[in-house]
Design a protein around this motif. Structure first.
Motif: not given
Length: 440
Positions: A195, A104-105, A150, A154, A146, A111, A187-188, A191, A108
């Motif tokens: 963006r 996930v990090s 993230a 999360y 990020a 993104l 989470t995403l 991000f 992120a």
């Protein structure tokens, strides 16, 4: 006054040493260590001095084409490994499945990364691509920000139990995937919105915003001689009070030093002029690689060669094998250096003078700057200087540094040796008299 200073430094050092953020950052950079070593070895082979004269320019070009991808896939994309490491280790600390925290990090970070790159000499942009520099030096700080954000978001969602629970009969891999679904999506989504927000700003993306506002000013500040000497001073003082100065200071400064390293590496790989004197390799090869913290290799051999007292000679014998590979705890705790007021002046002064000379040598062009190639800090002196600079002048500089350390330390070692020798003589005399009394 000395006790108050000791207490304050101990408290500060312990807080920094036990800070979770700094610990995660340190472990994340170490995650990339074996990969960057591999890339560095290949780069050293491909750019070995005078190799073209030995095998011919055509063969050298072929060899560089074969070995080039090794450094591109490791050193040039270090930010990828750092983001994965931050996500993994922070989720391990805060809660949540670490491997999902890592992915996930990383996503992120992607993104927030522009999917376009300039086409050289045209002014046009190529879409649906990832520029290598944004995965390396240029993207280091945004990658760290990020990844930390993230992983924290999360883990927070996971800890609030906003997850899908599967029956016990479901295989663990499937259950964990569903458990990570809601935290990952939320989470995403954050991000992705970030963006979109940055696309409306003058910077157009988060990368350029962080690079211009934060990363560039910090790296410009961190590569100067004054901040470097302050870092050396802090390391030496912390060690004097028994705290691991390297771990504490490096945890704070490594993001800056590693970014400067990657800039030099990219320039060296492209055959361009190097611009940064201070890098991670500079701080290790021309400080730690001279016998460990405080550059004590020459101190160890001075104890063996020039001192009279049994104590110093024994410490020298015990410390010498480890000191060759830049491990000097036997000296720090055996001499001792920790809390020894007779030693504090050379302990602090010698590495600062020596580092200043190394900086001046590279800034003036007498010695090449470090190329960005990763050289493990355990590589013995002279060899490490050559590998870090790709020049024999790097080894010569280390010899000059050791001479400086020797000159600074010798008067203090002599004074300590004289005191110890006198105490040993008095003790031998006292024991001799006791034996005579017993004989009578």
């Amino acid at each position: 006054m000395f006790e108050k200073l000791e207490s304050a430094i101990m408290v500060l050092g312990e807080k920094l040493n036990n800070n979770k953020i700094l610990m995660v950052l340190r472990d994340s950079f170490m995650l990339a260590f074996p990969l960057t070593i591999f890339g560095s070895i290949m780069l050293v082979i491909a750019n070995f001095p005078y190799l073209g004269k030995l095998i011919g320019e055509a063969n050298l070009a072929s060899l560089q084409n074969i070995l080039g991808p090794a450094s591109t896939a490791t050193m040039s994309v270090t930010t990828i490994f750092v983001t994965l490491g931050i996500g993994y280790y922070l989720c391990k600390e805060l809660g949540g499945e670490p491997i999902y925290g890592a992915t996930v990090s990383f996503v992120a970070f992607l993104l927030l990364t522009p999917f376009e790159a300039p086409i050289e000499d045209t002014g046009n942009m190529l879409s649906s691509v990832l520029a290598i520099d944004r995965l390396g030096a240029k993207g280091m700080f945004i990658g760290m920000f990020a990844a930390f954000a993230a992983a924290y978001i999360y883990s927070t969602i996971v800890n609030k139990n906003w997850t899908i629970k599967m029956p016990p009969t479901v295989p663990p891999a499937v259950s964990k995937s569903f458990s990570a679904l809601i935290p990952a999506c939320l989470t995403l989504t954050i991000f992705l919105l970030l963006r979109a927000v940055f696309a409306l700003t003058p910077w157009e993306n988060a990368h350029d915003f962080v690079y211009q506002i934060i990363q560039a000013p910090l790296t410009n500040l961190g590569k100067g001689i004054v901040p470097t000497l302050i870092a050396i001073f802090a390391i030496q003082i912390l060690w004097f009070f028994g705290l691991h100065g390297q771990i504490i200071v490096n945890s704070v400064m490594d993001p800056i030093w590693n970014t400067l390293t990657l800039e030099n590496f990219n320039a060296f790989s492209a055959g361009q002029e190097l611009t940064n004197v201070v890098t991670k390799q500079f701080m290790e090869t021309f400080t730690v690689s001279l016998g460990g913290t405080g550059m004590t290799l020459v101190v160890v051999f001075s104890m063996l060669a020039f001192m009279k007292s049994k104590q110093l000679k024994e410490v020298g014998k015990l410390a010498a094998p480890a000191a060759i590979f830049n491990v000097n705890e036997p000296v720090i705790f055996g001499l001792p250096i920790v809390l020894n007021p007779m030693i504090v002046i050379p302990w602090v002064l010698a590495p600062m003078i020596s580092t200043g000379v190394a900086y001046a040598s590279m800034a003036t062009g007498l010695v090449p700057m470090t190329t960005g190639v990763s050289v493990p800090w355990t590589v013995p002196v002279l060899l490490s200087g050559f590998l870090a600079t790709n020049s024999i002048r790097g080894s010569i500089l280390q010899l000059v540094q050791m001479a400086i350390v020797f000159v600074v330390w010798l008067p203090f070692l002599k004074a300590l040796d004289k005191r110890n020798y006198q105490e040993e003589q008095d003790l031998d005399k006292s024991q001799g008299e006791e034996l005579k009394e017993e004989a009578k």
